[in-house]
Write an enzyme that holds these catalytic residues in place. Structure first.
Site, PDB file in Angstrom:
ATOM      1  N   CYS A  93       0.887  -1.083  -0.070  1.00 27.61           N
ATOM      2  CA  CYS A  93       0.210  -0.161   0.004  1.00 27.61           C
ATOM      3  C   CYS A  93       1.055   1.714  -0.019  1.00 27.61           C
ATOM      4  O   CYS A  93       0.149   2.017  -0.102  1.00 27.61           O
ATOM      5  CB  CYS A  93      -0.467  -0.136   0.881  1.00 27.61           C
ATOM      6  N   CYS A 226     -13.082   1.153   7.213  1.00 29.60           N
ATOM      7  CA  CYS A 226     -13.120   0.478   5.580  1.00 29.60           C
ATOM      8  C   CYS A 226     -12.476   0.905   5.105  1.00 29.60           C
ATOM      9  O   CYS A 226     -13.269   1.510   4.294  1.00 29.60           O
ATOM     10  CB  CYS A 226     -13.424  -0.800   6.190  1.00 29.60           C
ATOM     11  N   SER A 227     -10.991   1.323   4.472  1.00 32.95           N
ATOM     12  CA  SER A 227     -11.241   1.746   2.654  1.00 32.95           C
ATOM     13  C   SER A 227     -11.774   1.026   2.277  1.00 32.95           C
ATOM     14  O   SER A 227     -11.933  -0.302   2.451  1.00 32.95           O
ATOM     15  CB  SER A 227      -9.954   2.050   2.717  1.00 32.95           C
ATOM     16  N   HIS A 357      -8.927   4.090  -2.215  1.00 29.33           N
ATOM     17  CA  HIS A 357      -7.989   3.115  -1.989  1.00 29.33           C
ATOM     18  C   HIS A 357      -6.882   2.182  -3.280  1.00 29.33           C
ATOM     19  O   HIS A 357      -6.767   1.104  -2.991  1.00 29.33           O
ATOM     20  CB  HIS A 357      -7.500   2.179  -0.728  1.00 29.33           C
TER      21      HIS A 357
END
Length: 407
Positions: A93, A226-227, A357
């Site tokens: 990430c 939560c992404s 994301h």
């Protein structure tokens, strides 16, 4: 003087971002496009923002996680076929910020005067896996991290990344009295901020109560903490001080004043805590180094884009960056210190939770948002008087990149 000699004179020089661009971040499969289409859109926008042609670019680090090898070349070829070096970057990430860091190093080290950092991701719907194919966690690059979690909390049939961060949240609640409402306040704040971001995947506000009432992913984290998985791309043009002067880009230039990347040390695993395993020690050290190199303290920063992959990680990062003491982040979010009218504005873009994301693009999208903020170009989400910005991008496995930008 030849070009090599000129570049030698730029060794240990300054670097600047003079152009940024990004696509809208979208739910996977919501648009009929390929990764090279989104990369062309974001890269082209960054070059247009800088007012530069692609043939001035000398190198391109390209970040992505889920496309095949040399996808970076396939994407960049949509911008031009000039034969320059293209580097494929994957740091989980933290991939986007890792590509930006390479671009900065190429420029500050004197290898190039103009570098395009590009990141993209075309993802599948549904929760991310645990970093291995077919659920074979023993061979996963993050096996040690999940091993820490399993030893203390066991392993359940919920999404693995949500599980390890959810367990970090539980530990924080048990140690420091952090409440579910304080965790939910992160999601509510970031969804509220994204209302003014036309590039965000979600643009609807929600309350703390709505965040708490959403479907539980892994206790105490609900879906709105939560992404999501996302498609999208972002890019930045990084240049030398000499290039800024030569091309008259002073009105566009934002200095990369300090930057650092850290990886896991024994501290990530020795305590047996998910708080450490998800990267709190890496974030703390990366933040310390980046702020020191920029010659500023966290109190000098005005606007922050940080890696809120889950609400707990925003709270952990407040503590890691020194915005509050260890265990005090729940009270910090509750006080309003991290939104408009507070001490800092954190994630004015909506952050990962609401902006989206797409892994390879996230770190570069953070940089784009800060550049717009520092130039006063952020529209309805503008942080008034912003002069110093900080980006924090982290990936399990692990890598943390903190970047300080200054106008």
């Amino acid at each position: 003087m030849n070009s090599a000699a000129k570049r030698a004179g730029n060794s240990a020089g300054k670097s600047y971002i003079v152009g940024v661009g990004m696509t809208r971040f979208e739910k996977p499969e919501s648009r009929d496009w390929q990764y090279w289409d989104m990369a062309k859109e974001a890269g082209g926008a960054a070059l247009a923002d800088a007012g530069l042609a692609y043939d001035l670019v000398e190198q391109v680090p390209v970040g992505y996680c889920f496309q095949p090898s040399t996808a970076g070349q396939r994407a960049v070829y949509e911008l031009g076929l000039t034969g320059i070096p293209v580097y494929n970057v994957n740091n989980n990430c933290a991939t986007g910020a890792s590509a930006l860091m390479l671009a900065r190093q190429f420029v500050e080290g004197g290898a190039s005067d103009c570098v395009l950092a590009l990141g993209f991701e075309k993802m599948k719907r549904g929760a991310l896996g645990g970093g291995s194919d077919g659920g074979d966690f023993a061979s996963s690059p993050v096996a040690r991290h999940y091993g820490v979690m399993a030893a203390r909390h066991g392993f359940e049939m919920t999404p693995p990344t949500a599980q390890i961060f959810g367990n970090a949240a539980r530990e924080h609640m048990e140690r420091y009295g952090t409440t579910a409402a304080q965790l939910a306040a992160v999601g509510a704040k970031n969804h509220r901020h994204s209302v003014n971001n036309p590039n965000a995947q979600f643009q609807e506000p929600c309350s703390v109560e709505e965040v708490l009432a959403a479907r539980t992913i892994h206790r105490p984290l609900t879906k709105l903490q939560c992404s999501p998985t996302s498609d999208g791309s972002a890019a930045a043009v990084v240049v030398s001080e000499r290039f800024v002067e030569r091309h008259g880009l002073g009105d566009k230039a934002v200095e990369i004043a300090g930057q650092a990347m850290t990886t896991d040390t024994e501290e990530s695993f020795a305590s047996g805590s998910c708080i450490d395993a998800v990267g709190a020690p890496m974030s703390r050290e990366a933040g310390r180094q980046a702020l020191a190199r920029a010659g500023v303290g966290i109190e000098d920063v005005d606007v922050i884009e940080l890696h809120d992959c889950f609400s707990i990680n925003e709270l952990l990062t407040y503590e890691a960056l020194g915005m509050c003491g260890v265990g005090e982040s729940g009270k910090l979010i509750e006080s309003g210190a991290t939104t408009y009218g507070g001490r800092w504005v954190v994630n004015p873009s909506g952050g990962l939770i609401s902006k989206g994301h797409p892994l390879g693009a996230t770190g570069l999208a953070q940089a784009a948002e800060l550049v717009w903020q520092l130039r006063g170009e952020a529209g309805g989400r503008q942080v008034q008087g912003a002069g110093v910005g900080l980006a924090h991008n982290i990936g399990l496995g692990g890598a943390a990149v903190v970047t300080v930008l200054r106008r």
